[in-house]
Design a protein around this motif. Structure first.
Motif, PDB file in Angstrom:
ATOM      1  N   UNK A   1       0.787  -1.305  -0.096  1.00 49.98           N
ATOM      2  CA  UNK A   1      -0.003   0.089  -0.023  1.00 49.98           C
ATOM      3  C   UNK A   1       0.788   1.196   0.073  1.00 49.98           C
ATOM      4  N   UNK A   2       1.915   1.198   0.785  1.00 48.75           N
ATOM      5  CA  UNK A   2       2.807   2.563   0.820  1.00 48.75           C
ATOM      6  C   UNK A   2       3.676   2.650  -0.619  1.00 48.75           C
ATOM      7  N   UNK A   3       4.074   1.515  -1.136  1.00 52.15           N
ATOM      8  CA  UNK A   3       4.602   1.599  -2.494  1.00 52.15           C
ATOM      9  C   UNK A   3       3.579   2.302  -3.625  1.00 52.15           C
ATOM     10  N   UNK A   4       2.378   1.642  -3.468  1.00 50.96           N
ATOM     11  CA  UNK A   4       1.367   2.070  -4.447  1.00 50.96           C
ATOM     12  C   UNK A   4       1.150   3.699  -4.143  1.00 50.96           C
ATOM     13  N   UNK A   5       0.961   3.927  -3.053  1.00 50.13           N
ATOM     14  CA  UNK A   5       0.831   5.551  -2.617  1.00 50.13           C
ATOM     15  C   UNK A   5       1.862   6.380  -2.926  1.00 50.13           C
ATOM     16  N   UNK A   6       2.972   6.068  -2.961  1.00 49.27           N
ATOM     17  CA  UNK A   6       4.106   6.589  -3.186  1.00 49.27           C
ATOM     18  C   UNK A   6       4.302   6.864  -4.702  1.00 49.27           C
ATOM     19  N   UNK A   7       3.880   5.660  -5.429  1.00 55.03           N
ATOM     20  CA  UNK A   7       4.001   5.667  -6.877  1.00 55.03           C
ATOM     21  C   UNK A   7       2.839   6.991  -7.417  1.00 55.03           C
TER      22      UNK A   7
ATOM     23  N   UNK B   1      16.494   9.405  -9.511  1.00 58.12           N
ATOM     24  CA  UNK B   1      16.085  10.158 -10.594  1.00 58.12           C
ATOM     25  C   UNK B   1      14.670  10.436 -10.217  1.00 58.12           C
ATOM     26  N   UNK B   2      13.988  10.149  -9.342  1.00 58.29           N
ATOM     27  CA  UNK B   2      12.539  10.249  -9.092  1.00 58.29           C
ATOM     28  C   UNK B   2      12.394  10.857  -7.734  1.00 58.29           C
ATOM     29  N   UNK B   3      11.889  12.151  -7.421  1.00 59.70           N
ATOM     30  CA  UNK B   3      11.675  12.512  -6.111  1.00 59.70           C
ATOM     31  C   UNK B   3      10.235  12.596  -5.718  1.00 59.70           C
ATOM     32  N   UNK B   4       9.854  11.569  -4.749  1.00 58.20           N
ATOM     33  CA  UNK B   4       8.332  11.680  -4.359  1.00 58.20           C
ATOM     34  C   UNK B   4       8.153  11.721  -3.277  1.00 58.20           C
ATOM     35  N   UNK B   5       7.041  12.280  -2.436  1.00 56.43           N
ATOM     36  CA  UNK B   5       6.530  11.878  -1.103  1.00 56.43           C
ATOM     37  C   UNK B   5       7.373  13.050  -0.316  1.00 56.43           C
ATOM     38  N   UNK B   6       7.778  14.206  -0.833  1.00 56.50           N
ATOM     39  CA  UNK B   6       8.313  15.092  -0.157  1.00 56.50           C
ATOM     40  C   UNK B   6       7.525  16.157  -0.325  1.00 56.50           C
TER      41      UNK B   6
ATOM     42  N   UNK C   1       2.105   9.367  -6.150  1.00 52.34           N
ATOM     43  CA  UNK C   1       2.267  10.810  -5.974  1.00 52.34           C
ATOM     44  C   UNK C   1       2.883  11.488  -6.929  1.00 52.34           C
ATOM     45  N   UNK C   2       2.799  12.851  -6.903  1.00 50.44           N
ATOM     46  CA  UNK C   2       3.594  13.673  -8.290  1.00 50.44           C
ATOM     47  C   UNK C   2       4.893  13.747  -8.094  1.00 50.44           C
ATOM     48  N   UNK C   3       5.491  13.964  -9.040  1.00 53.71           N
ATOM     49  CA  UNK C   3       7.022  14.133  -8.917  1.00 53.71           C
ATOM     50  C   UNK C   3       7.530  15.160  -8.178  1.00 53.71           C
ATOM     51  N   UNK C   4       8.110  15.489  -7.111  1.00 53.35           N
ATOM     52  CA  UNK C   4       8.491  16.739  -6.262  1.00 53.35           C
ATOM     53  C   UNK C   4       9.144  17.746  -7.037  1.00 53.35           C
ATOM     54  N   UNK C   5       9.936  17.509  -7.967  1.00 52.91           N
ATOM     55  CA  UNK C   5      10.625  18.516  -8.673  1.00 52.91           C
ATOM     56  C   UNK C   5       9.923  19.161 -10.076  1.00 52.91           C
ATOM     57  N   UNK C   6       8.878  18.678 -10.336  1.00 50.23           N
ATOM     58  CA  UNK C   6       8.374  18.947 -11.697  1.00 50.23           C
ATOM     59  C   UNK C   6       7.891  20.354 -11.758  1.00 50.23           C
ATOM     60  N   UNK C   7       7.724  21.004 -10.643  1.00 56.05           N
ATOM     61  CA  UNK C   7       7.369  22.703 -10.979  1.00 56.05           C
ATOM     62  C   UNK C   7       8.392  23.482 -10.422  1.00 56.05           C
TER      63      UNK C   7
END
Length: 170
Positions: free
Chosen positions: A15-21, A165-170, A23-29
């Motif tokens: 469930x945690x892995x799916x929730x993290x996946x 190379x991906x930043x999520x959950x921050x 999430x939007x990429x944190x550096x996108x904006x």
């Protein structure tokens, strides 16, 4: 029947892995030049091109800021992947890295199984062979030991480190 602690933990991690996946990429904006322009000027860009060329693979087209999409269009039809998460050339590059890692793991598994089958077939051939004397018997024993070492080595996994190379959950 009640679930064991191990089953509950596995489900929780899934469930945690799916929730993290999701999430939007944190550096996108963050304000930055488009990735395709950055790639053109980066000193390691040529290393990527050379590594792919050594493997006989073409370097992907990074001439614009278009996002990710499948080559055939079949993935989008089946809705297997949400391409909206991979916007712009940076999203396309991130998805390429993920796809290359997945492809490398699958190809490595196939290569491993091929070599394992070859070693097992050679062991079977050795077992069926009837040595005519001590020198042939000794050579067969040495070859058998070598083939067993090959199989032991194929039982191992290789670790490869790559930068995040991906930043999520921050």
């Amino acid at each position: 029947m009640a679930k064991s602690a191990l089953e509950r933990k596995r489900e929780s991690l899934e469930r945690k892995r799916e929730a993290l996946e999701a999430m939007p990429e944190a550096t996108r904006n963050l304000p930055a030049e488009p990735f395709f322009q950055f790639l053109d000027s980066h000193h390691n860009g040529m290393n990527v091109r050379m590594a792919l060329d050594v493997g006989g693979l073409p370097f992907p087209d990074f001439s614009d800021d278009r996002g990710a999409k499948s080559t055939t269009g079949e993935i989008e039809k089946g809705e297997y992947l949400d391409y909206s998460k991979y916007q712009g050339s940076i999203g396309r590059a991130e998805l390429m890295v993920t796809a290359w890692i997945d492809a490398a793991q699958e190809l490595a598994t196939i290569i491993n199984e091929y070599k394992r089958e070859a070693a097992l077939a050679a062991l079977d051939d050795l077992a069926r062979a009837e040595p005519k004397g001590w020198p042939e018997h000794k050579a067969a024993l040495q070859e058998g030991a070598r083939l067993h070492k090959i199989l032991e080595h194929l039982d191992k996994t290789a670790r490869v480190s790559i930068p995040t190379y991906e930043v999520k959950g921050i």
